[in-house]
Design a protein around this motif. Structure first.
Motif, short mmCIF file in Angstrom:
data_model
loop_
_atom_site.label_atom_id
_atom_site.label_comp_id
_atom_site.label_asym_id
_atom_site.label_seq_id
_atom_site.Cartn_x
_atom_site.Cartn_y
_atom_site.Cartn_z
N THR A 27 0.83 -1.20 0.00
CA THR A 27 0.00 0.00 0.00
C THR A 27 0.87 1.25 0.00
O THR A 27 0.59 2.22 -0.72
N ALA A 28 1.92 1.24 0.82
CA ALA A 28 2.83 2.38 0.89
C ALA A 28 3.54 2.58 -0.45
O ALA A 28 3.70 3.70 -0.93
N SER A 56 -1.09 5.51 5.38
CA SER A 56 -1.94 6.63 5.80
C SER A 56 -1.34 8.00 5.46
O SER A 56 -1.93 9.03 5.78
N ALA A 57 -0.18 8.02 4.80
CA ALA A 57 0.47 9.29 4.48
C ALA A 57 -0.38 10.10 3.51
O ALA A 57 -1.06 9.56 2.64
N LEU A 62 4.07 13.62 2.28
CA LEU A 62 5.10 13.29 1.29
C LEU A 62 5.89 14.53 0.90
O LEU A 62 7.11 14.47 0.71
N ALA A 63 5.20 15.66 0.77
CA ALA A 63 5.89 16.91 0.43
C ALA A 63 6.86 17.30 1.53
O ALA A 63 7.99 17.73 1.27
N LYS A 64 6.43 17.16 2.78
CA LYS A 64 7.32 17.46 3.91
C LYS A 64 8.57 16.58 3.87
O LYS A 64 9.69 17.05 4.09
N SER A 65 8.37 15.30 3.59
CA SER A 65 9.51 14.38 3.52
C SER A 65 10.47 14.77 2.41
O SER A 65 11.69 14.75 2.60
N ALA A 193 -2.09 19.23 -9.66
CA ALA A 193 -1.59 18.23 -10.62
C ALA A 193 -2.52 17.02 -10.65
O ALA A 193 -2.84 16.46 -9.61
N ASN A 194 -2.96 16.64 -11.83
CA ASN A 194 -3.68 15.38 -12.04
C ASN A 194 -4.98 15.26 -11.26
O ASN A 194 -5.43 14.15 -10.95
N GLY A 195 -5.58 16.37 -10.90
CA GLY A 195 -6.86 16.31 -10.20
C GLY A 195 -6.79 15.76 -8.80
O GLY A 195 -7.80 15.33 -8.25
N VAL A 196 -5.60 15.74 -8.21
CA VAL A 196 -5.45 15.19 -6.87
C VAL A 196 -5.96 16.21 -5.86
O VAL A 196 -5.59 17.37 -5.91
N ARG A 197 -6.75 15.77 -4.93
CA ARG A 197 -7.26 16.67 -3.90
C ARG A 197 -6.25 16.76 -2.77
O ARG A 197 -5.57 15.81 -2.46
N GLY A 198 -6.14 17.95 -2.19
CA GLY A 198 -5.18 18.17 -1.11
C GLY A 198 -5.37 17.18 0.02
O GLY A 198 -6.47 16.90 0.44
N GLY A 199 -4.23 16.68 0.53
CA GLY A 199 -4.25 15.77 1.66
C GLY A 199 -4.41 14.33 1.28
O GLY A 199 -4.31 13.45 2.12
N ASN A 200 -4.63 14.02 0.00
CA ASN A 200 -4.80 12.63 -0.42
C ASN A 200 -3.52 12.07 -0.98
O ASN A 200 -2.68 12.81 -1.43
#
Length: 200
Positions: A27-28, A56-57, A62-65, A193-200
């Motif tokens: 999953t990760a 659960s990330a 991911l941006a923080k990492s 980008a790519n229709g991704v919703r924030g936090g997903n």
């Protein structure tokens, strides 16, 4: 409970643990691959984020990492070019090389500061709040400026073909690649980008 029953329960527990870890890892990995698919350097993105990914990330995590990795590399590079400059002061080297390195020291030091500011913006960012776009704009600006610093440093060594110059350019280019990916992942938080919703 006899020994055979205990062994059966033990092996069953191990099987469940193995299945859970396999699911967790898969999953990760899927999350990282989907997040990095459209980054400028997807293979590097996957390699960078895999150690920090969990099922659960969020995109923000991911941006923080990615920014933390870029910050660590910029600090290491800053130490390297500063030490190198001190050594060159005691050696015979071309004036063009010294000037380029001196400029690069300042530019990479600025990048360290900019990544630090970016990380602070991301830590204060909450998707869906009224201040989200403000933090997003700041984070993009600082990261973009850091990327410009990398290009400026490499361009300064454009006419330098020494081993030192080539080594510095290679190290700065590596930081530039990480920075480019970090900027993409920051933009991805808000769904640009790519229709991704924030936090997903």
């Amino acid at each position: 409970m006899d020994m055979q029953a205990r062994n059966h329960n033990y092996h069953f527990a191990l099987l469940l643990l193995f299945l859970f870890l396999s699911w967790y890892s898969a999953t990760a990995q899927d999350l990282v691959r989907s997040s990095c698919a459209h980054a400028r350097y997807p293979a590097l993105c996957i390699k960078t984020l895999t150690p920090y990914a969990t099922p659960s990330a969020t995109a923000l995590d991911l941006a923080k990492s990615a920014v933390r990795v870029s910050l660590a590399h910029s600090r290491s590079l800053s130490t390297y070019v500063t030490t190198l400059h001190s050594q060159m002061q005691q050696q015979s080297s071309s004036s063009a090389e010294r000037v380029a390195l001196n400029d690069c020291i300042a530019q990479i030091a600025d990048s360290v500061d900019e990544f630090t500011r970016t990380l602070s913006e991301l830590k204060n960012m909450q998707v869906g709040t009224t201040s989200f776009q403000w933090h997003m704009s700041n984070a993009q600006t600082w990261t973009s400026t850091s990327l410009t610093n990398c290009y400026s440093c490499m361009n300064g060594f454009g006419g330098v073909v020494s081993k030192v110059g080539l080594d510095v350019k290679q190290r700065v280019n590596s930081l530039g690649m990480l920075t480019s990916n970090a900027l993409y992942l920051i933009t991805r938080i808000g769904g640009a980008a790519n229709g991704v919703r924030g936090g997903n």
